[in-house]
Design a protein around this motif. Structure first.
Motif, PDB file in Angstrom:
ATOM      1  N   SER A 170       0.652  -1.166  -0.044  1.00 22.43           N
ATOM      2  CA  SER A 170       0.047   0.041  -0.058  1.00 22.43           C
ATOM      3  C   SER A 170       0.613   1.362  -0.092  1.00 22.43           C
ATOM      4  O   SER A 170       1.884   1.259   0.490  1.00 22.43           O
ATOM      5  CB  SER A 170      -0.827  -0.140   1.028  1.00 22.43           C
ATOM      6  OG  SER A 170      -0.072  -0.066   2.299  1.00 22.43           O
ATOM      7  N   THR A 171       0.510   2.442  -0.536  1.00 26.31           N
ATOM      8  CA  THR A 171       0.887   3.455  -0.747  1.00 26.31           C
ATOM      9  C   THR A 171       0.292   4.565  -0.085  1.00 26.31           C
ATOM     10  O   THR A 171      -0.962   4.876  -0.329  1.00 26.31           O
ATOM     11  CB  THR A 171       1.480   3.812  -2.207  1.00 26.31           C
ATOM     12  OG1 THR A 171       2.005   3.008  -2.960  1.00 26.31           O
ATOM     13  CG2 THR A 171       1.950   5.041  -2.333  1.00 26.31           C
ATOM     14  N   GLU A 172       0.854   5.449   0.563  1.00 27.05           N
ATOM     15  CA  GLU A 172       0.190   6.644   1.383  1.00 27.05           C
ATOM     16  C   GLU A 172      -0.333   7.609   0.105  1.00 27.05           C
ATOM     17  O   GLU A 172       0.556   8.170  -0.630  1.00 27.05           O
ATOM     18  CB  GLU A 172       1.236   7.253   2.316  1.00 27.05           C
ATOM     19  CG  GLU A 172       1.544   6.504   3.233  1.00 27.05           C
ATOM     20  CD  GLU A 172       2.391   7.215   4.481  1.00 27.05           C
ATOM     21  OE1 GLU A 172       2.686   8.462   4.091  1.00 27.05           O
ATOM     22  OE2 GLU A 172       2.711   6.545   5.323  1.00 27.05           O
ATOM     23  N   ILE A 173      -1.589   7.969   0.240  1.00 28.44           N
ATOM     24  CA  ILE A 173      -2.100   9.015  -0.764  1.00 28.44           C
ATOM     25  C   ILE A 173      -2.454  10.230   0.194  1.00 28.44           C
ATOM     26  O   ILE A 173      -2.070  11.348  -0.310  1.00 28.44           O
ATOM     27  CB  ILE A 173      -3.583   8.284  -1.353  1.00 28.44           C
ATOM     28  CG1 ILE A 173      -3.033   7.297  -2.166  1.00 28.44           C
ATOM     29  CG2 ILE A 173      -3.951   9.791  -2.542  1.00 28.44           C
ATOM     30  CD1 ILE A 173      -2.047   7.497  -3.292  1.00 28.44           C
ATOM     31  N   ILE A 174      -2.650   9.970   1.423  1.00 29.35           N
ATOM     32  CA  ILE A 174      -3.026  11.243   2.402  1.00 29.35           C
ATOM     33  C   ILE A 174      -2.492  10.826   3.538  1.00 29.35           C
ATOM     34  O   ILE A 174      -2.590   9.800   4.098  1.00 29.35           O
ATOM     35  CB  ILE A 174      -4.702  11.504   2.365  1.00 29.35           C
ATOM     36  CG1 ILE A 174      -5.260  11.781   1.112  1.00 29.35           C
ATOM     37  CG2 ILE A 174      -4.701  12.580   3.453  1.00 29.35           C
ATOM     38  CD1 ILE A 174      -6.838  12.024   1.280  1.00 29.35           C
ATOM     39  N   TYR A 175      -1.986  11.871   4.101  1.00 24.24           N
ATOM     40  CA  TYR A 175      -1.280  11.580   5.237  1.00 24.24           C
ATOM     41  C   TYR A 175      -1.355  13.008   6.282  1.00 24.24           C
ATOM     42  O   TYR A 175      -0.836  14.045   5.702  1.00 24.24           O
ATOM     43  CB  TYR A 175       0.008  11.047   5.392  1.00 24.24           C
ATOM     44  CG  TYR A 175       0.665  11.144   6.903  1.00 24.24           C
ATOM     45  CD1 TYR A 175       0.131  10.408   7.994  1.00 24.24           C
ATOM     46  CD2 TYR A 175       2.004  11.953   7.024  1.00 24.24           C
ATOM     47  CE1 TYR A 175       0.707  10.332   9.017  1.00 24.24           C
ATOM     48  CE2 TYR A 175       2.472  11.817   8.537  1.00 24.24           C
ATOM     49  CZ  TYR A 175       1.899  11.025   9.345  1.00 24.24           C
ATOM     50  OH  TYR A 175       2.283  11.134  10.852  1.00 24.24           O
ATOM     51  N   PHE A 210      -7.021  11.083   8.290  1.00 27.91           N
ATOM     52  CA  PHE A 210      -5.547  11.107   9.040  1.00 27.91           C
ATOM     53  C   PHE A 210      -4.481  10.451   8.146  1.00 27.91           C
ATOM     54  O   PHE A 210      -3.587  10.622   7.762  1.00 27.91           O
ATOM     55  CB  PHE A 210      -5.508  10.584  10.241  1.00 27.91           C
ATOM     56  CG  PHE A 210      -4.362  10.068  10.852  1.00 27.91           C
ATOM     57  CD1 PHE A 210      -3.592  11.244  11.356  1.00 27.91           C
ATOM     58  CD2 PHE A 210      -3.807   8.887  11.072  1.00 27.91           C
ATOM     59  CE1 PHE A 210      -2.237  10.848  11.902  1.00 27.91           C
ATOM     60  CE2 PHE A 210      -2.542   8.409  11.426  1.00 27.91           C
ATOM     61  CZ  PHE A 210      -1.782   9.813  12.131  1.00 27.91           C
ATOM     62  N   LEU A 211      -5.112   9.110   7.423  1.00 25.96           N
ATOM     63  CA  LEU A 211      -4.234   8.220   6.523  1.00 25.96           C
ATOM     64  C   LEU A 211      -5.147   7.764   5.380  1.00 25.96           C
ATOM     65  O   LEU A 211      -6.579   7.091   5.785  1.00 25.96           O
ATOM     66  CB  LEU A 211      -3.726   7.255   7.241  1.00 25.96           C
ATOM     67  CG  LEU A 211      -2.753   6.383   6.744  1.00 25.96           C
ATOM     68  CD1 LEU A 211      -1.661   7.046   5.956  1.00 25.96           C
ATOM     69  CD2 LEU A 211      -2.313   5.152   7.541  1.00 25.96           C
ATOM     70  N   PHE A 212      -4.684   7.697   4.445  1.00 25.33           N
ATOM     71  CA  PHE A 212      -5.361   7.084   2.813  1.00 25.33           C
ATOM     72  C   PHE A 212      -4.296   6.435   2.457  1.00 25.33           C
ATOM     73  O   PHE A 212      -3.302   6.921   1.814  1.00 25.33           O
ATOM     74  CB  PHE A 212      -6.131   8.144   2.318  1.00 25.33           C
ATOM     75  CG  PHE A 212      -6.819   7.647   1.148  1.00 25.33           C
ATOM     76  CD1 PHE A 212      -8.199   7.770   1.074  1.00 25.33           C
ATOM     77  CD2 PHE A 212      -6.475   7.286  -0.078  1.00 25.33           C
ATOM     78  CE1 PHE A 212      -8.959   7.349  -0.082  1.00 25.33           C
ATOM     79  CE2 PHE A 212      -7.030   6.642  -1.060  1.00 25.33           C
ATOM     80  CZ  PHE A 212      -8.266   7.002  -1.032  1.00 25.33           C
ATOM     81  N   THR A 213      -4.304   5.326   2.123  1.00 24.12           N
ATOM     82  CA  THR A 213      -3.676   4.257   1.514  1.00 24.12           C
ATOM     83  C   THR A 213      -4.351   3.582   0.227  1.00 24.12           C
ATOM     84  O   THR A 213      -5.499   3.280   0.281  1.00 24.12           O
ATOM     85  CB  THR A 213      -2.747   3.170   2.386  1.00 24.12           C
ATOM     86  OG1 THR A 213      -3.596   2.439   2.764  1.00 24.12           O
ATOM     87  CG2 THR A 213      -2.005   4.136   3.373  1.00 24.12           C
ATOM     88  N   LEU A 214      -3.527   3.114  -0.645  1.00 23.00           N
ATOM     89  CA  LEU A 214      -3.906   2.537  -1.924  1.00 23.00           C
ATOM     90  C   LEU A 214      -3.074   1.638  -2.554  1.00 23.00           C
ATOM     91  O   LEU A 214      -1.702   1.745  -2.312  1.00 23.00           O
ATOM     92  CB  LEU A 214      -4.070   3.498  -3.072  1.00 23.00           C
ATOM     93  CG  LEU A 214      -4.793   3.038  -4.391  1.00 23.00           C
ATOM     94  CD1 LEU A 214      -6.235   2.230  -4.215  1.00 23.00           C
ATOM     95  CD2 LEU A 214      -4.935   4.088  -5.237  1.00 23.00           C
TER      96      LEU A 214
END
Length: 242
Positions: A170-175, A210-214
């Motif tokens: 998974s890759t951080e899109i929003i942090y 806070f965190l969005f991953t994809l």
């Protein structure tokens, strides 16, 4: 020649003193040591080194200091074993940082961990996607214990002949409310797509996230600041100062 003989004698005294104190203080693997145990060991070793090589002062003050630190360490260990409240104060307690699949930001701040630290520890546990995690606990020694969700427990899908997609990182899109456009572009996506996905979760503004991953299997993980977890689970079996 005389100085060399003195150093040799002091080294023998320091070596056997450390050996005796190590036996008295007990055996623990390095991975089991708390921060206090680690600092205590370094301090005792430093005093022993001074006892060996500091010829500008007499040996007995160093040896007294060595004994004092070892005795205090033994006393703390004894009290931690005998009185659980003191043990909790000295060694600390486990802290839940992910509960029911949601990151507990306040717990992260309490243990002074960043999300990147948790992600690294999860990868060390062969967990590359936050969607797999039910609970994650920071132990007093800094290690991370992970309970996966039931559907992600090992030896399930293959044994039942169920189809599955290959795993992906998974890759951080929003942090912390900040969008990483460069990471979005690696998936050939844009902010319009991102806002549509957030709208599906009734999220109107990026600052709520806070965190969005994809990952490349289109598995999305979203953690909001308002997780609505009213009561954090307690995993200690006794009351203490924390």
């Amino acid at each position: 020649m005389n100085e060399g003989l003195v150093v040799a004698i002091r080294s023998i005294i320091g070596f056997f003193s450390l050996l005796i104190f190590a036996r008295i203080l007990g055996k623990q693997q390095i991975s089991q040591l708390t921060f206090f145990d680690y600092v205590l060991g370094i301090t005792i070793g430093s005093i022993a080194a001074s006892l060996t090589t500091d010829l500008s002062s007499r040996a007995w003050p160093h040896w007294i200091g060595l004994i004092t630190w070892a005795v205090l360490g033994f006393m703390m260990e004894f009290m931690a074993m005998k009185w659980r409240y003191i043990g909790k104060f000295i060694d600390g307690e486990p802290t839940i940082v992910i509960m029911n699949g949601k990151i507990l930001e306040n717990s992260l701040r309490k243990v002074k961990y960043r999300v990147s630290d948790i992600m690294e520890l999860l990868r060390n546990k062969d967990v590359f996607n936050l969607n797999e995690v039910e609970f994650a606990i920071i132990e007093p020694n800094g290690q991370l214990s992970v309970l996966k969700k039931s559907e992600d427990q090992p030896v399930t899908r293959k044994d039942l002949n169920l189809s599955s997609q290959p795993s992906d990182i998974s890759t951080e899109i929003i942090y912390d409310g900040m969008i990483f456009d460069e990471n979005l572009r690696t998936f050939n996506l844009d902010r319009k797509w991102l806002m549509q996905e957030l709208a599906k979760k009734d999220i109107k503004d990026v600052s709520e996230v806070f965190l969005f991953t994809l990952d490349h299997n289109n598995n999305i993980y979203i953690d909001k600041y308002s997780d609505h977890i009213d009561k954090t689970a307690k995993i200690g079996d006794y009351k203490g100062p924390y």
